[in-house]
Design an enzyme around this catalytic site. Structure first.
Site, PDB file in Angstrom:
ATOM      1  N   GLU A  48       0.814  -1.206   0.000  1.00  0.00           N
ATOM      2  CA  GLU A  48       0.000   0.000   0.000  1.00  0.00           C
ATOM      3  C   GLU A  48       0.854   1.264   0.000  1.00  0.00           C
ATOM      4  O   GLU A  48       0.525   2.256  -0.651  1.00  0.00           O
ATOM      5  CB  GLU A  48      -0.954   0.001   1.201  1.00  0.00           C
ATOM      6  CG  GLU A  48      -2.062  -1.038   1.123  1.00  0.00           C
ATOM      7  CD  GLU A  48      -3.014  -0.796  -0.040  1.00  0.00           C
ATOM      8  OE1 GLU A  48      -3.094   0.344  -0.535  1.00  0.00           O
ATOM      9  OE2 GLU A  48      -3.687  -1.753  -0.468  1.00  0.00           O
ATOM     10  N   TYR A 131      -6.103   6.277   4.866  1.00  0.00           N
ATOM     11  CA  TYR A 131      -6.276   5.285   3.808  1.00  0.00           C
ATOM     12  C   TYR A 131      -5.483   4.010   4.097  1.00  0.00           C
ATOM     13  O   TYR A 131      -6.017   2.897   4.034  1.00  0.00           O
ATOM     14  CB  TYR A 131      -5.865   5.834   2.441  1.00  0.00           C
ATOM     15  CG  TYR A 131      -5.777   4.735   1.410  1.00  0.00           C
ATOM     16  CD1 TYR A 131      -6.932   4.231   0.823  1.00  0.00           C
ATOM     17  CD2 TYR A 131      -4.562   4.122   1.097  1.00  0.00           C
ATOM     18  CE1 TYR A 131      -6.880   3.181  -0.084  1.00  0.00           C
ATOM     19  CE2 TYR A 131      -4.497   3.073   0.203  1.00  0.00           C
ATOM     20  CZ  TYR A 131      -5.659   2.607  -0.385  1.00  0.00           C
ATOM     21  OH  TYR A 131      -5.609   1.550  -1.254  1.00  0.00           O
ATOM     22  N   ASP A 149      -9.795   4.538  -2.310  1.00  0.00           N
ATOM     23  CA  ASP A 149      -8.764   5.014  -3.238  1.00  0.00           C
ATOM     24  C   ASP A 149      -9.451   5.580  -4.480  1.00  0.00           C
ATOM     25  O   ASP A 149     -10.684   5.698  -4.528  1.00  0.00           O
ATOM     26  CB  ASP A 149      -7.781   3.892  -3.587  1.00  0.00           C
ATOM     27  CG  ASP A 149      -8.391   2.813  -4.478  1.00  0.00           C
ATOM     28  OD1 ASP A 149      -9.625   2.823  -4.699  1.00  0.00           O
ATOM     29  OD2 ASP A 149      -7.635   1.965  -4.976  1.00  0.00           O
ATOM     30  N   CYS A 201     -14.897  -0.581 -14.333  1.00  0.00           N
ATOM     31  CA  CYS A 201     -15.403   0.782 -14.130  1.00  0.00           C
ATOM     32  C   CYS A 201     -14.233   1.758 -14.283  1.00  0.00           C
ATOM     33  O   CYS A 201     -13.911   2.525 -13.369  1.00  0.00           O
ATOM     34  CB  CYS A 201     -16.059   0.899 -12.758  1.00  0.00           C
ATOM     35  SG  CYS A 201     -17.098   2.372 -12.549  1.00  0.00           S
ATOM     36  N   CYS A 208     -19.591  -1.174 -19.014  1.00  0.00           N
ATOM     37  CA  CYS A 208     -20.821  -1.344 -18.223  1.00  0.00           C
ATOM     38  C   CYS A 208     -21.565  -2.630 -18.571  1.00  0.00           C
ATOM     39  O   CYS A 208     -22.252  -3.201 -17.724  1.00  0.00           O
ATOM     40  CB  CYS A 208     -21.740  -0.140 -18.433  1.00  0.00           C
ATOM     41  SG  CYS A 208     -21.011   1.431 -17.890  1.00  0.00           S
ATOM     42  N   CYS A 211     -20.422  -5.342 -16.252  1.00  0.00           N
ATOM     43  CA  CYS A 211     -20.245  -4.965 -14.850  1.00  0.00           C
ATOM     44  C   CYS A 211     -21.183  -5.778 -13.959  1.00  0.00           C
ATOM     45  O   CYS A 211     -22.394  -5.867 -14.235  1.00  0.00           O
ATOM     46  CB  CYS A 211     -20.521  -3.477 -14.671  1.00  0.00           C
ATOM     47  SG  CYS A 211     -20.370  -2.917 -12.957  1.00  0.00           S
ATOM     48  N   CYS A 217     -26.778   0.699 -10.744  1.00  0.00           N
ATOM     49  CA  CYS A 217     -25.922   1.862 -11.009  1.00  0.00           C
ATOM     50  C   CYS A 217     -26.745   3.032 -11.542  1.00  0.00           C
ATOM     51  O   CYS A 217     -27.273   2.982 -12.665  1.00  0.00           O
ATOM     52  CB  CYS A 217     -24.825   1.485 -12.000  1.00  0.00           C
ATOM     53  SG  CYS A 217     -23.690   2.847 -12.350  1.00  0.00           S
TER      54      CYS A 217
END
Length: 351
Positions: A48, A131, A149, A201, A208, A211, A217
């Site tokens: 990270e 985070y 994020d 995405c 889409c 997805c 959505c």
């Protein structure tokens, strides 16, 4: 947004993740988790920190080298600063590397080599912000913390059709993300949302049609997904200028300086030089017939562009100005220099 009785967003996303999770050297995948493999907080933390402001593709090799050389947080804590900074060279944002060492040493010395197991305690460690603390808590400890994020921000903005621009909309996006975080498998869920943003995405031309959460959505329903998330206009970056001086002894040794611990490139070895400003004065490290190389080095930092003029001169016998380091040829490794200093070296070598 509420899931319909026929659609459970987190369950659908976890099911998709179980089938399509990206393989990464720091990740314990769904199959491994199911087999009882537990993520190592050290590896999660290291990945990270490396991934901040950097791409997955750029980090893979660095992560593998770090964990091969320093497989535990105790091993990293015991490593000399120069070795760690040398391995970090090229990843940029060198304050991360300095904080990496500080954090490793606190974990080794004050926590017996074990990362704290609560979000608040993780926040107390050097270099760990909200985070990273959330990511370690969720991914390594499987706590229902909200990991936000850029990928997650984009997914949330589209799911809820939020048009308020970033960074001002971060609190709302985090609130939405928190409401969807399940109590079971929160670590896998956090990685599932990040993978969704990275592979489907995406910022441009989101896929889409494939997805797993296209049904609820709101942006897809409104046809606004390509324009989200919106961002406030960025201020133009200023340009600063500077001079660097490359001098080599007849025996091949180079004259280098170590930059102050605080500030850009803190603690790194580089070429002696001037301040970086709009009108930097020439500041040779010793008197000589300095010759300017043709061309200039250009580099971009987070907040400004930098243009460097490169000067060179032979280093006279017996010269070693105060505060500088004469590094023997066999100890000099261009790859250990920060990127901007390596660019200067490459120009010098070419001319």
């Amino acid at each position: 947004m509420r899931d319909s009785p026929q659609f459970n967003l987190s369950a659908e996303l976890l099911d998709w993740y179980d089938r399509h999770a990206r393989e990464m050297p720091w990740r314990v995948g769904p199959a491994d988790r199911a087999a009882g493999v537990v993520p190592d907080p050290y590896r999660v933390w290291l990945s990270e920190v490396m991934l901040q402001q950097t791409t997955v593709a750029a980090v893979r090799d660095y992560f593998t080298r770090f964990t091969t050389r320093w497989p535990t947080v105790q091993a990293l804590a015991a490593a000399p600063d120069d070795q760690v900074m040398g391995e970090w060279a090229g990843l940029g944002y060198y304050a991360r590397a300095r904080n990496l060492l500080k954090c490793a040493r606190v974990v080794a010395d004050k926590h017996n080599g074990r990362f704290p197991d609560t979000y608040d305690a993780l926040l107390d460690l050097p270099g760990i912000g909200p985070y990273t603390a959330a990511a370690i808590s969720a991914i390594a400890l499987d706590r229902p913390e909200t990991v936000l994020d850029g990928n997650v921000e984009r997914v949330m903005a589209r799911l809820y059709d939020i048009h308020d621009p970033l960074p001002g909309s971060k609190p709302v996006l985090k609130e939405r993300a928190a409401a969807l975080t399940p109590e079971l498998r929160p670590g896998d869920y956090a990685q599932a949302v990040m993978d969704l943003g990275a592979t489907i995405c995406t910022p441009k031309s989101p896929a889409c049609g494939i997805c797993p959460v296209q049904t609820p959505c709101l942006a897809r329903a409104a046809g606004t997904q390509p324009e989200l998330p919106k961002k406030s206009p960025k201020k133009p970056k200023p340009t600063r200028f500077g001079h660097v001086y490359i001098a080599q002894h007849p025996n091949g040794a180079f004259l280098l300086e170590r930059r102050p611990d605080k500030g850009l490139l803190g603690g790194m070895l580089g070429w002696p030089g001037s301040d970086w400003s709009e009108t930097p004065p020439e500041a040779p490290p010793f008197s000589a017939e300095w010759r300017a190389l043709n061309g200039e080095v250009r580099h971009t930092f987070t907040h400004f562009h930098l243009v460097l003029r490169i000067w060179t001169a032979p280093l006279p016998e017996g010269t070693e100005p105060d505060g500088l380091t004469l590094l023997p040829k066999h100890d000099f490794k261009p790859g250990d220099l920060p990127t901007v200093m390596r660019k200067a070296y490459d120009m010098w070598r070419g001319q």
